[in-house]
Design a protein around this motif. Structure first.
Motif, PDB file in Angstrom:
ATOM      1  N   HIS A  82     -10.416   4.035   7.698  1.00  0.00           N
ATOM      2  CA  HIS A  82     -10.955   4.899   6.633  1.00  0.00           C
ATOM      3  C   HIS A  82      -9.826   5.552   5.844  1.00  0.00           C
ATOM      4  N   PHE A  83      -8.772   6.020   6.535  1.00  0.00           N
ATOM      5  CA  PHE A  83      -7.629   6.590   5.828  1.00  0.00           C
ATOM      6  C   PHE A  83      -7.039   5.576   4.858  1.00  0.00           C
ATOM      7  N   HIS A  84      -6.908   4.330   5.321  1.00  0.00           N
ATOM      8  CA  HIS A  84      -6.331   3.276   4.474  1.00  0.00           C
ATOM      9  C   HIS A  84      -7.226   3.011   3.266  1.00  0.00           C
ATOM     10  N   GLN A  85      -8.529   2.929   3.470  1.00  0.00           N
ATOM     11  CA  GLN A  85      -9.451   2.685   2.364  1.00  0.00           C
ATOM     12  C   GLN A  85      -9.395   3.815   1.343  1.00  0.00           C
ATOM     13  N   THR A  86      -9.336   5.059   1.836  1.00  0.00           N
ATOM     14  CA  THR A  86      -9.275   6.202   0.928  1.00  0.00           C
ATOM     15  C   THR A  86      -7.978   6.179   0.129  1.00  0.00           C
ATOM     16  N   ARG A  87      -6.889   5.826   0.780  1.00  0.00           N
ATOM     17  CA  ARG A  87      -5.598   5.763   0.087  1.00  0.00           C
ATOM     18  C   ARG A  87      -5.624   4.716  -1.027  1.00  0.00           C
ATOM     19  N   GLU A  88      -6.236   3.582  -0.770  1.00  0.00           N
ATOM     20  CA  GLU A  88      -6.339   2.550  -1.798  1.00  0.00           C
ATOM     21  C   GLU A  88      -7.163   3.040  -2.985  1.00  0.00           C
ATOM     22  N   ARG A  89      -8.256   3.749  -2.712  1.00  0.00           N
ATOM     23  CA  ARG A  89      -9.062   4.306  -3.806  1.00  0.00           C
ATOM     24  C   ARG A  89      -8.261   5.343  -4.590  1.00  0.00           C
ATOM     25  N   ALA A  90      -7.498   6.182  -3.873  1.00  0.00           N
ATOM     26  CA  ALA A  90      -6.703   7.219  -4.538  1.00  0.00           C
ATOM     27  C   ALA A  90      -5.619   6.597  -5.412  1.00  0.00           C
ATOM     28  N   ASN A  91      -5.003   5.522  -4.957  1.00  0.00           N
ATOM     29  CA  ASN A  91      -3.959   4.867  -5.740  1.00  0.00           C
ATOM     30  C   ASN A  91      -4.519   4.153  -6.957  1.00  0.00           C
ATOM     31  N   ALA A  92      -5.822   3.901  -6.959  1.00  0.00           N
ATOM     32  CA  ALA A  92      -6.455   3.243  -8.102  1.00  0.00           C
ATOM     33  C   ALA A  92      -6.964   4.246  -9.131  1.00  0.00           C
ATOM     34  N   SER A  93      -6.812   5.541  -8.878  1.00  0.00           N
ATOM     35  CA  SER A  93      -7.288   6.591  -9.790  1.00  0.00           C
ATOM     36  C   SER A  93      -6.102   7.240 -10.491  1.00  0.00           C
ATOM     37  N   PRO A  94      -6.242   7.588 -11.774  1.00  0.00           N
ATOM     38  CA  PRO A  94      -5.102   8.177 -12.499  1.00  0.00           C
ATOM     39  C   PRO A  94      -4.696   9.552 -11.986  1.00  0.00           C
TER      40      PRO A  94
ATOM     41  N   GLN B 165       0.527  16.972   7.021  1.00  0.00           N
ATOM     42  CA  GLN B 165      -0.442  16.193   6.247  1.00  0.00           C
ATOM     43  C   GLN B 165       0.179  15.665   4.963  1.00  0.00           C
ATOM     44  N   VAL B 166       0.968  16.498   4.296  1.00  0.00           N
ATOM     45  CA  VAL B 166       1.622  16.070   3.059  1.00  0.00           C
ATOM     46  C   VAL B 166       2.564  14.903   3.331  1.00  0.00           C
ATOM     47  N   ARG B 167       3.379  15.043   4.386  1.00  0.00           N
ATOM     48  CA  ARG B 167       4.344  13.972   4.703  1.00  0.00           C
ATOM     49  C   ARG B 167       3.626  12.708   5.170  1.00  0.00           C
ATOM     50  N   HIS B 168       2.527  12.884   5.926  1.00  0.00           N
ATOM     51  CA  HIS B 168       1.779  11.720   6.412  1.00  0.00           C
ATOM     52  C   HIS B 168       1.156  10.949   5.248  1.00  0.00           C
ATOM     53  N   ILE B 169       0.634  11.653   4.266  1.00  0.00           N
ATOM     54  CA  ILE B 169       0.017  10.983   3.104  1.00  0.00           C
ATOM     55  C   ILE B 169       1.082  10.295   2.265  1.00  0.00           C
ATOM     56  N   GLY B 170       2.195  10.959   2.070  1.00  0.00           N
ATOM     57  CA  GLY B 170       3.321  10.338   1.387  1.00  0.00           C
ATOM     58  C   GLY B 170       3.204  10.313  -0.125  1.00  0.00           C
ATOM     59  N   THR B 171       3.852   9.319  -0.732  1.00  0.00           N
ATOM     60  CA  THR B 171       4.022   9.225  -2.183  1.00  0.00           C
ATOM     61  C   THR B 171       3.010   8.272  -2.798  1.00  0.00           C
ATOM     62  N   PRO B 172       2.389   8.647  -3.921  1.00  0.00           N
ATOM     63  CA  PRO B 172       1.444   7.725  -4.576  1.00  0.00           C
ATOM     64  C   PRO B 172       2.176   6.628  -5.344  1.00  0.00           C
ATOM     65  N   ARG B 173       1.415   5.649  -5.759  1.00  0.00           N
ATOM     66  CA  ARG B 173       1.979   4.626  -6.631  1.00  0.00           C
ATOM     67  C   ARG B 173       2.288   5.246  -7.998  1.00  0.00           C
ATOM     68  N   PRO B 174       3.215   4.644  -8.762  1.00  0.00           N
ATOM     69  CA  PRO B 174       3.653   5.258 -10.026  1.00  0.00           C
ATOM     70  C   PRO B 174       2.530   5.537 -11.020  1.00  0.00           C
TER      71      PRO B 174
END
Length: 286
Positions: free
Chosen positions: A77-89, A174-183
Motif C-alpha cells: 500500500h505504501f508503494h501504491q500510494t507513492r506511485e500515485r503521489a509521484n503522478a500528481s503535480p 517519516q520524512v526521511r522514510h518517504i524521501g524525495t519526490p520525482r522532479p
C-alpha cells in the motif's frame, strides 16, 4: 450493502493486499479475504467482522505468524500510494499522531503510557498523501506504531536535551522514510504544532520537500547583522494579501462564531535553538 459495494471491497482488498510477501501464498489469500471482511464493518469487533468463530481463529493464527508483520502487510500500500503521489503535480503529506487506548485491556503486554500517563496503549504516526486540487486522499504513504518510553525519574531539562533518542524523532523518521519526490511533483509536509521542531525543517529540506507547520514557538529570526527579532512578530507585521471567511464551531464552552482569516506571506531566516546540542547550527531560510 449491495452487490456492487461488496465487489468494490473485494477489488480493493485484492489490489491492496494481493501482493503482500508473507512467504506463503495461502497467507496472502487469507489476508485478502480478511481485509474485505474488515472493510465491510470497520467499526465492529473482530469476531463480528469475520462472521464466524472459525474465521476469527484463522485470522488470529495468521496474525501470529512471525512473517506476518506490520511492515510486510503495509509495504504494497505504501508503494501504491507513492506511485500515485509521484503522478500528481502537488501533494500534501499530512502527518499526525493517534493514540490507541487499550486501558481496558488489563492483561495486555507491550504497551506504554498515553494521555495523562494513567492510560495504557500505544501511538501510531501516520502520513496521508492528499491531492489538494481534487481534495482526494491518495492513500497512506508512511505509518509507524510506537510505544512511549517514560523519561528517567528525576531527569533534568539539560539532561533531556542531550538524550540520544526522543519521541519527537518519529516526525523526522517519516520524512526521511518517504524521501524525495520525482522532479515533476511537489510534495509538502503538513504538520500541527508537534512538527514545529528544527530537525523536521531540515529533514524536509534534505529530501527536497516543502513544509507547512502550525507555529508553536516564537523563534528567533535574523533581521540584520546587529538585530534579532522573533518569527511570530515578524509574520504579524506582513501586510494582508487576501481575506477568507471562517466559521468556527462551538467547542469547550465557547459559542460558534464567524470570523476572518488574513493571508500573508514572506521570507525569514530562522536561527537554531541556542541550548539544544542536538539541533542543527545553521540558520534556515523559509
Amino acid at each position: 450493502m449491495n452487490a456492487q459495494e461488496l465487489l468494490d471491497l473485494k477489488s480493493w482488498a485484492e489490489q491492496t493486499f494481493g501482493n503482500v510477501q508473507l512467504h506463503d501464498l495461502r497467507r496472502t489469500r487469507r489476508m485478502v479475504k480478511a481485509a474485505s471482511k474488515l472493510a465491510e464493518k470497520p467499526l465492529d469487533s473482530l469476531p463480528a467482522q469475520m462472521h464466524a468463530w472459525k474465521e476469527t481463529k484463522a485470522l488470529y493464527r495468521l496474525l501470529d505468524e512471525p512473517d506476518v508483520t506490520f511492515p510486510a502487510l503495509m509495504h504494497p500500500h505504501f508503494h501504491q500510494t507513492r506511485e500515485r503521489a509521484n503522478a500528481s503535480p502537488v501533494v500534501l503529506l499530512v502527518q499526525d499522531t493517534t493514540d490507541i487506548d487499550l486501558s481496558h485491556r488489563h492483561k495486555i503486554s507491550g504497551v506504554g503510557q498515553i494521555g495523562n500517563e494513567r492510560g495504557r496503549g500505544f501511538f501510531v504516526q501516520t502520513v496521508l498523501a492528499v491531492c489538494p486540487e481534487h481534495r482526494e486522499v491518495l492513500g497512506c504513504i508512511a505509518q509507524e506504531p510506537f510505544v512511549r518510553i517514560p523519561a528517567p525519574e528525576g531527569e533534568q531539562r539539560h539532561e533531556r536535551r542531550k538524550r540520544a533518542a526522543r519521541e519527537t524523532d518519529v516526525w523526522m523518521r517519516q520524512v526521511r522514510h518517504i524521501g524525495t519526490p520525482r522532479p515533476a511533483s511537489i510534495w509538502v509536509h503538513v504538520g500541527d504544532r508537534g512538527a514545529d521542531i528544527f530537525p523536521f525543517f531540515h529533514a524536509c529540506q534534505a529530501t527536497q520537500t516543502h513544509f507547512l507547520v502550525r507555529a508553536a514557538q516564537n523563534r528567533r529570526v535574523e533581521h540584520s547583522e546587529e538585530e534579532i527579532r522573533y518569527s511570530l512578530d515578524r509574520a504579524r507585521s506582513w501586510p494582508s494579501q487576501a481575506i477568507r471567511p471562517l466559521e468556527v464551531p462551538a467547542r469547550h464552552g465557547h459559542k460558534a462564531r464567524s470570523t476572518q482569516v488574513h493571508l500573508a506571506f514572506g521570507h525569514m531566516t530562522l536561527l537554531p535553538p541556542r541550548l539544544d546540542p542536538r539541533q542543527h547550527k545553521e540558520p534556515l531560510t523559509v
